[in-house]
Design a protein around this motif. Structure first.
Motif, PDB file in Angstrom:
ATOM      1  N   UNK A 300      41.866  44.462  43.169  1.00 38.87           N
ATOM      2  CA  UNK A 300      42.964  44.031  42.313  1.00 38.87           C
ATOM      3  C   UNK A 300      44.260  43.969  43.106  1.00 38.87           C
ATOM      4  N   UNK A 301      44.974  42.838  43.012  1.00 35.20           N
ATOM      5  CA  UNK A 301      46.163  42.694  43.842  1.00 35.20           C
ATOM      6  C   UNK A 301      47.457  42.492  43.050  1.00 35.20           C
ATOM      7  N   UNK A 302      47.532  41.488  42.188  1.00 35.69           N
ATOM      8  CA  UNK A 302      48.810  41.192  41.538  1.00 35.69           C
ATOM      9  C   UNK A 302      48.617  40.978  40.047  1.00 35.69           C
ATOM     10  N   UNK A 303      49.636  41.333  39.296  1.00 36.71           N
ATOM     11  CA  UNK A 303      49.646  41.192  37.846  1.00 36.71           C
ATOM     12  C   UNK A 303      51.023  40.684  37.426  1.00 36.71           C
ATOM     13  N   UNK A 314      46.484  46.952  30.892  1.00 38.12           N
ATOM     14  CA  UNK A 314      45.295  47.755  31.153  1.00 38.12           C
ATOM     15  C   UNK A 314      44.031  46.899  31.062  1.00 38.12           C
ATOM     16  N   UNK A 315      43.983  46.021  30.070  1.00 39.06           N
ATOM     17  CA  UNK A 315      42.799  45.200  29.865  1.00 39.06           C
ATOM     18  C   UNK A 315      42.553  44.258  31.030  1.00 39.06           C
ATOM     19  N   UNK A 316      43.584  43.519  31.447  1.00 34.80           N
ATOM     20  CA  UNK A 316      43.402  42.514  32.495  1.00 34.80           C
ATOM     21  C   UNK A 316      43.193  43.153  33.862  1.00 34.80           C
ATOM     22  N   UNK A 317      43.941  44.204  34.154  1.00 38.33           N
ATOM     23  CA  UNK A 317      43.911  44.762  35.507  1.00 38.33           C
ATOM     24  C   UNK A 317      42.778  45.754  35.734  1.00 38.33           C
ATOM     25  N   UNK A 318      42.404  46.523  34.716  1.00 34.47           N
ATOM     26  CA  UNK A 318      41.453  47.612  34.912  1.00 34.47           C
ATOM     27  C   UNK A 318      40.113  47.371  34.213  1.00 34.47           C
ATOM     28  N   UNK A 319      40.133  47.100  32.928  1.00 35.31           N
ATOM     29  CA  UNK A 319      38.880  46.986  32.190  1.00 35.31           C
ATOM     30  C   UNK A 319      38.151  45.685  32.485  1.00 35.31           C
ATOM     31  N   UNK A 320      38.879  44.572  32.536  1.00 31.76           N
ATOM     32  CA  UNK A 320      38.222  43.319  32.892  1.00 31.76           C
ATOM     33  C   UNK A 320      37.683  43.378  34.322  1.00 31.76           C
ATOM     34  N   UNK A 321      38.391  44.069  35.214  1.00 33.04           N
ATOM     35  CA  UNK A 321      37.914  44.209  36.602  1.00 33.04           C
ATOM     36  C   UNK A 321      36.597  44.977  36.638  1.00 33.04           C
ATOM     37  N   UNK A 323      34.433  45.273  34.124  1.00 33.18           N
ATOM     38  CA  UNK A 323      33.450  44.376  33.507  1.00 33.18           C
ATOM     39  C   UNK A 323      32.919  43.366  34.513  1.00 33.18           C
ATOM     40  N   UNK A 324      33.843  42.726  35.240  1.00 31.39           N
ATOM     41  CA  UNK A 324      33.464  41.662  36.171  1.00 31.39           C
ATOM     42  C   UNK A 324      32.651  42.224  37.330  1.00 31.39           C
ATOM     43  N   UNK A 325      33.074  43.370  37.850  1.00 29.70           N
ATOM     44  CA  UNK A 325      32.345  43.989  38.958  1.00 29.70           C
ATOM     45  C   UNK A 325      30.919  44.329  38.538  1.00 29.70           C
ATOM     46  N   UNK A 326      30.760  44.917  37.357  1.00 34.63           N
ATOM     47  CA  UNK A 326      29.430  45.273  36.883  1.00 34.63           C
ATOM     48  C   UNK A 326      28.562  44.033  36.687  1.00 34.63           C
ATOM     49  N   UNK A 327      29.160  42.972  36.165  1.00 38.32           N
ATOM     50  CA  UNK A 327      28.398  41.751  35.901  1.00 38.32           C
ATOM     51  C   UNK A 327      27.996  41.034  37.176  1.00 38.32           C
TER      52      UNK A 327
END
Length: 400
Positions: A300-303, A314-321, A323-327
């Motif tokens: 994760x770099x910029x928000x 929190x959703x875009x930077x941490x939880x979606x990250x 989710x995406x990594x697991x998928x």
């Protein structure tokens, strides 16, 4: 600038003022040899395409305080090691801070700047900094260190720093005589969760409820969230993200580090290396988080945003990250520097490392004492923070 060759006469160390002066394949054979199988590099930040994008876009170079003097080590004419090296006129954009060192040295009558920095500009992500071709690790690191120290000494620079290097590099550099520094940041690690619900199941009940509430709150912003990479990315997405980045940069740093042209070059040359997570309302992006994709890690770099909505960060930077990594089969998420608020969201403290050469003997001794005390404090802080992590007590007991 000039650099003296290392003591081994068959290894010649030279500097390069621009990556335009070396073929990408030749640089990357040292920077990312693991990608020779056609897969991803461990991280894209030391690749020719990333570092050259910084130069081509004017994000580094004359007038920025980041002047390239990349190191090249050749043995019998063959390139065996490289390092991204910069002459720095300030300490901005580094994330392992030495502002206090600079103030102390200058208050004592010295000139701390310019200094030399082996680093990826504006990028607090751990990775190799002494980039060696396979089979040349020990001699390559030795040649690069000696070449960089010679360059600093010959040009009467106060210091040399290698930031966010690997632990193995830190140990090797310390063995050669450099000062080793330990700091910390927060990373998420997949422990075989399978999916986000599996991750939540590993948390204490209270923390699990908080995260679920935050995700529900974030989704109430009135739109949809999309994660885009490769051909899914369009120029208008970068137009939107540039607005987000400018807003964040102006608030955090005064002036954004990266130029608009950097994002255009990334779109052209690195679309497969990035994942852009956008919140769309009425089809229009109102917030976004930019991630870079490594072989096993999402960085994760910029928000930034143009509208503020509760928990959307929190959703875009941490939880979606996560989710995406697991998928996509990635085992790690590095969400950037600092931020103890990441702890409650499953990102635990880990050590980060840097190496330092100080030219003045007295100042070096003072820094060495400081680093020894700092390392003890960091170890203690990591232990305490980990104990306050969100995971169930039985899982923490197993980890211990």
């Amino acid at each position: 600038m000039s650099a003296a060759p290392g003591p081994e006469v068959e290894i010649e160390v030279s500097t390069l003022s621009s990556l335009a002066g070396i073929p990408a394949a030749e640089w990357d054979a040292c920077a990312a040899p693991e990608a020779a199988d056609g897969g991803r590099p461990n991280d894209p930040f030391t690749t020719h395409r990333f570092l050259h994008a910084l130069e081509e876009s004017g994000s580094v170079g004359r007038g920025t305080g980041w002047e390239p003097h990349h190191l090249l080590a050749r043995k019998d004419g063959k390139l065996i090691a490289v390092a991204p090296l910069y002459a720095k006129g300030h300490s901005q954009g580094e994330y392992i801070f030495d502002f206090n060192w600079a103030h102390a040295y200058e208050n004592a009558g010295g000139n701390y700047y310019p200094k030399l920095q082996i680093a990826v500009p504006f990028t607090p992500a751990t990775g190799r900094r002494f980039l060696t071709a396979p089979g040349h690790e020990a001699e390559g690191i030795s040649a690069l260190v000696q070449g960089a120290v010679s360059l600093a000494a010959q040009n009467r620079m106060s210091s040399l720093h290698a930031t966010f290097c690997t632990e193995a590099e830190a140990m090797a550099g310390e063995a050669i005589g450099l000062l080793r520094r330990t700091t910390q940041q927060f990373h998420w690690q997949d422990e075989g969760y399978g999916d986000f619900e599996g991750f939540l199941a590993a948390l204490s009940s209270r923390k699990r409820k908080v995260i679920r509430k935050e995700r529900r709150t974030a989704q109430e912003f009135g739109g949809e969230i999309v994660c885009l990479t490769g051909d899914q990315l369009l120029p208008e997405h970068w137009d939107a993200f540039w607005r987000f980045y400018q807003d964040t940069g102006s608030r955090k740093w005064g002036t954004p580090y990266l130029t608009r042209a950097f994002f255009d070059i990334v779109h052209r040359t690195m679309a497969d290396d990035v994942m852009l997570c956008l919140a769309l309302r009425g089809g229009r992006p109102i917030a976004g988080a930019l991630n870079f994709i490594g072989r096993q890690t999402l960085f994760g770099r910029y928000w930034g945003c143009t509208e503020h909505h509760s928990c959307l960060h929190f959703e875009l930077c941490y939880y979606q990250a996560i989710d995406w990594a697991l998928a996509h089969g990635l085992s790690r998420v590095e969400a950037g520097a600092q931020g103890e608020h990441k702890l409650a969201r499953g990102y635990l403290p880990v050590e980060t490392h840097s190496l330092h050469w100080i030219g003045d003997a007295g100042f070096r001794e003072a820094i060495a004492r400081y680093l020894a005390a700092e390392a003890e404090a960091v170890d203690e802080e990591i232990e305490i923070l980990t104990s306050y992590g969100p995971f169930r007590r039985d899982r923490r007991d197993e980890a211990e």
